[in-house]
Scaffold this motif. Structure first.
Motif, short mmCIF file in Angstrom:
data_model
loop_
_atom_site.label_atom_id
_atom_site.label_comp_id
_atom_site.label_asym_id
_atom_site.label_seq_id
_atom_site.Cartn_x
_atom_site.Cartn_y
_atom_site.Cartn_z
N ASP A 15 39.14 35.86 34.29
CA ASP A 15 39.51 37.10 34.54
C ASP A 15 39.75 37.92 32.90
OD1 ASP A 15 40.08 36.56 37.35
OD2 ASP A 15 41.98 35.98 37.19
N LEU A 16 40.25 37.24 32.14
CA LEU A 16 40.69 37.82 30.77
C LEU A 16 39.27 38.34 30.40
CD1 LEU A 16 42.41 38.10 28.36
CD2 LEU A 16 41.27 35.80 27.63
N LYS A 17 38.09 37.76 30.33
CA LYS A 17 36.80 38.23 30.14
C LYS A 17 36.02 39.25 31.06
CE LYS A 17 37.28 36.15 25.80
NZ LYS A 17 37.21 37.02 24.57
N ASN A 18 36.74 39.17 32.24
CA ASN A 18 35.90 40.06 33.21
C ASN A 18 34.46 39.61 33.68
OD1 ASN A 18 37.93 41.94 33.90
ND2 ASN A 18 37.33 43.17 31.80
N ILE A 19 34.41 38.07 33.74
CA ILE A 19 33.34 37.19 33.89
C ILE A 19 33.25 36.93 35.39
CG2 ILE A 19 31.99 35.18 33.56
CD1 ILE A 19 33.29 34.91 30.62
N PHE A 20 32.07 37.40 36.12
CA PHE A 20 31.93 37.16 37.45
C PHE A 20 30.97 35.96 37.62
CE2 PHE A 20 33.12 41.58 36.96
CZ PHE A 20 34.35 41.63 37.56
N SER A 52 57.40 40.51 46.67
CA SER A 52 55.95 41.06 46.92
C SER A 52 55.15 39.62 47.68
CB SER A 52 55.26 41.56 45.84
OG SER A 52 54.85 40.48 44.93
N CYS A 53 54.55 40.12 48.56
CA CYS A 53 53.70 39.05 49.19
C CYS A 53 52.37 39.76 49.68
CB CYS A 53 54.28 38.61 50.40
SG CYS A 53 53.42 37.37 51.50
N THR A 54 51.34 39.13 48.77
CA THR A 54 49.94 40.01 48.92
C THR A 54 49.06 38.93 49.23
OG1 THR A 54 49.53 39.96 46.69
CG2 THR A 54 50.54 42.03 47.41
N ILE A 55 47.82 39.12 49.94
CA ILE A 55 46.53 38.51 50.33
C ILE A 55 45.42 39.34 49.55
CG2 ILE A 55 45.30 37.13 51.89
CD1 ILE A 55 47.87 37.53 53.71
N ASN A 56 44.78 38.70 48.76
CA ASN A 56 43.49 39.32 48.11
C ASN A 56 42.41 38.24 48.09
OD1 ASN A 56 44.82 42.10 47.40
ND2 ASN A 56 45.82 40.62 46.10
N THR A 57 41.03 38.61 48.39
CA THR A 57 40.02 37.92 47.96
C THR A 57 39.80 37.64 46.48
OG1 THR A 57 38.95 38.89 49.85
CG2 THR A 57 37.43 37.78 48.37
N HIS A 58 39.43 36.56 46.10
CA HIS A 58 39.30 36.18 44.68
C HIS A 58 38.05 35.43 44.41
CE1 HIS A 58 41.45 32.05 44.30
NE2 HIS A 58 41.00 32.30 45.54
N HIS A 59 37.77 35.19 43.18
CA HIS A 59 36.70 34.32 42.87
C HIS A 59 37.29 33.05 42.68
CE1 HIS A 59 33.61 37.41 42.75
NE2 HIS A 59 34.24 37.86 41.67
N THR A 60 36.73 31.93 43.25
CA THR A 60 37.40 30.50 43.14
C THR A 60 36.59 29.80 42.13
OG1 THR A 60 35.79 29.63 44.67
CG2 THR A 60 37.65 30.81 45.51
N PHE A 61 37.23 28.59 41.49
CA PHE A 61 36.67 27.62 40.79
C PHE A 61 35.16 27.33 41.23
CE2 PHE A 61 35.95 23.34 39.35
CZ PHE A 61 36.16 23.33 37.90
N LEU A 62 35.26 27.11 42.46
CA LEU A 62 33.90 26.46 42.96
C LEU A 62 32.96 27.69 42.72
CD1 LEU A 62 34.52 24.11 46.07
CD2 LEU A 62 33.45 23.77 43.70
N ASP A 63 33.22 28.81 42.94
CA ASP A 63 32.21 30.03 42.81
C ASP A 63 31.53 29.93 41.49
OD1 ASP A 63 32.58 31.45 45.05
OD2 ASP A 63 34.22 32.56 44.56
N TYR A 64 32.11 29.41 40.46
CA TYR A 64 31.81 29.44 38.92
C TYR A 64 30.94 28.19 38.78
CZ TYR A 64 34.56 33.64 37.76
OH TYR A 64 35.25 34.85 37.77
#
Length: 571
Positions: free
Chosen positions: A565-570, A318-330
């Motif tokens: 991700d585990l805690k669904n914290i945005f 598989s090879c996917t590209i998804n938008t994700h929250h980054t370390f700097l976002d937090y």
């Protein structure tokens, strides 16, 4: 124009040692030159720095105001290298420059920057700034800072007063008010795009005489000069000629600078404990081509370097590209990192009064190995904590008039009141404890881990935006592996990471059981850790080219994001 700040070479530290670039990638000198300017083996982000100034003064008594900014980065040899110039802004004492500085942000290292504001002579009007001789311009003032200080500043904008160089102050005889410089940081969009690739190989050549190949994958992007720059290294699959590796996770920016047509070099290598890994085969493909391979389920041939023949087949599950929250976002959203440390006070460290003791305090001020490790971690982590209150414990020692304790406060208070102020506070408490605590034993980690977990749990229950980082420094193998594994597995649900550094000459091979990334973590009663929170390394294995903090703390952004991700914290 981009820039990359990395003082150390970025070859990935692996379970069996450094990848030997001279053997794997050919031209070692050229490769190392590129690597020295690269990002890190962790989770780098690409950021933009924007510049503005306030209350600058015109030159002399005239109204002319012609300014530009020149940016520098401090290299490993402590020299300053120019990396960017802005355009010239005229007729403004409050200039805003449109030219940005783009660079890698690497959490695990201190990236020291210098910004100089130059007053440009009017006779050079119209000349591109890159052609200007700085010696012919007037240095108005400068600011030095760490990139992490910009990242953690309120509103992601750091404002500092411009200063003259020391020799200029001495020549002028007084300090002038020169105005201020503001640096604003933003993360680029490609840093928020996460590429995830699952590689699988079949029919690999067997490079071993008495066993099977131990393969791993190196992913490099091809630079414009044709030199491959390593961006990812998978784990080793022992004795396996049909391996499937854990997903490669890397940002689109780090993988291919956001260009999906840029050639990538995929190398399958056979692990060697000497560090000289043999190439089973390699292929050049772009990210777009990898996506096509994944869609068609048809592999590509890995060609041997020696004779060009096929050494196996590379498949992409598989090879996917998804938008994700980054370390700097937090971090931008207000999350802080809280540093904790646990220090080994067992007798095997040696009498602190003797020079061969790992705890010996040198009168000359030269730090011992414990102080060195504490300083390396604290230099990075303390920037991300506004109150600078750090928990500092010892274990395996006997405080005065007390039994042996496996979790006591270095400041002499009860273990629940182990906070000290700043890095100097840690060092003072450590030195004080050496005078009042007798070295004893055995080596137990569980009490310190449980204490840190209790603090992290309380913080989580109160809804605080804090993630805790516990550093344990030890000179020997633990004697409570089962309780420690249980404590770590339970702590995997909490905002906590644990980094363990082995110091001295002990055999730390048994400590690998605590590294959940390598072995998984299961308690004696069958409880699994829900995420990886532990990283162990012996200090002697970290001193060959990589700093202690860089080698270990590169894991922290991954672990923090796994917790979110585990805690669904945005953010």
């Amino acid at each position: 124009m981009g820039a990359c700040f990395s003082a150390d070479a970025a070859g990935t530290k692996h379970s069996g040692g450094q990848v030997d670039k001279s053997h794997v990638n050919g031209d070692s000198h050229a490769s190392n030159n590129v690597l020295s300017l690269s990002g890190s083996c962790g989770l780098p982000s690409y950021v933009q720095l924007q510049f503005s100034a306030s209350n600058l003064r015109a030159k002399g008594h005239s109204l002319e105001a012609i300014y530009m900014v020149v940016a520098y980065v401090k290299r490993k040899d402590r020299s300053w290298e120019e990396i960017r110039r802005t355009e010239v802004v005229t007729n403004s004492l409050n200039p805003v420059w449109f030219t940005n500085l783009e660079c890698n942000y690497n959490f695990e290292e201190n990236q020291q920057l210098r910004f100089r504001v130059y007053h440009v002579d009017a006779k050079f009007s119209g000349i591109p700034t890159e052609n200007l001789q700085l010696s012919e311009q007037e240095l108005h003032g400068e600011v030095e800072c760490l990139l992490a200080e910009v990242v953690t500043a309120a509103g992601q904008t750091l404002t500092r007063e411009l200063q003259k160089r020391k020799e200029q102050i001495e020549a002028d005889g007084h300090i002038q008010e020169l105005g201020s410089l503001s640096i604003k940081v933003e993360e680029t969009i490609h840093s928020k795009s996460l590429v995830e690739i699952i590689f699988h190989c079949t029919e690999l050549d067997n490079k071993e005489l008495f066993s099977k190949t131990d393969p791993f994958i190196l992913v490099s992007r091809m630079m414009d000069n044709g030199i491959p720059l390593q961006v990812y290294q998978t784990e080793v699959k022992a004795n396996n000629i049909h391996p499937t590796w854990r997903p490669v996770k890397v940002t689109l920016q780090h993988l291919c600078s956001g260009d999906r047509d840029r050639p990538l070099k995929i190398e399958c290598c056979d692990y060697n404990s000497s560090g000289r890994h043999d190439i089973v085969g390699s292929v050049q493909v772009s990210l777009k081509e990898l996506q096509k391979i994944a869609d068609t389920s048809v592999g590509v041939d890995l060609k041997r370097v020696s004779d060009g023949k096929v050494g196996g087949k590379l498949c992409v599950q598989s090879c996917t590209i998804n938008t994700h929250h980054t370390f700097l976002d937090y971090i931008f959203g207000g999350y802080e990192l809280s540093f904790m440390v646990g220090v080994d006070f067992t007798a095997s460290n040696g009498n602190p009064l003797q020079q061969d003791s790992l705890h010996h305090i040198d009168p000359s001020g030269k730090p011992n190995v414990y102080q060195t490790v504490i300083q390396a971690f604290a230099d990075i982590l303390s920037i991300y904590d506004t109150n600078k209150k750090f928990h500092a414990w010892g274990f395996g020692g006997r405080p005065i008039d007390e039994p042996v304790s496996h979790c006591f406060a270095l400041n002499g208070k009860v273990a629940t009141a182990a906070e000290v102020t700043g890095v100097p506070g840690i060092m003072r408490a450590y030195s004080q404890a050496l005078r009042h605590v007798a070295l004893a034993g055995p080596t137990l980690f569980a009490p310190v881990i449980n204490m840190a977990a209790s603090i992290a749990s309380e913080s989580m229950s109160q809804g605080r935006q804090r993630y805790f980082v516990l550093l344990i420094i030890t000179d020997g193998v633990i004697t409570d592996s089962s309780p420690s594994i249980t404590a770590l597995a339970r702590a995997s649900t909490l905002p906590l990471s644990v980094f363990i550094v082995g110091v001295g000459g002990a055999d730390f091979s048994e400590m690998e059981i605590l590294d959940s990334e390598k072995h998984g973590m299961v308690t004696p009663d069958g409880q699994f850790a829900v995420r990886n929170i532990v990283k162990f390394s012996a200090m002697r294995d970290l001193l060959n080219g990589l700093s202690i903090s860089k080698s270990l703390l590169a894991e922290l952004p991954h672990q923090l994001l796994a917790y979110m991700d585990l805690k669904n914290i945005f953010p």
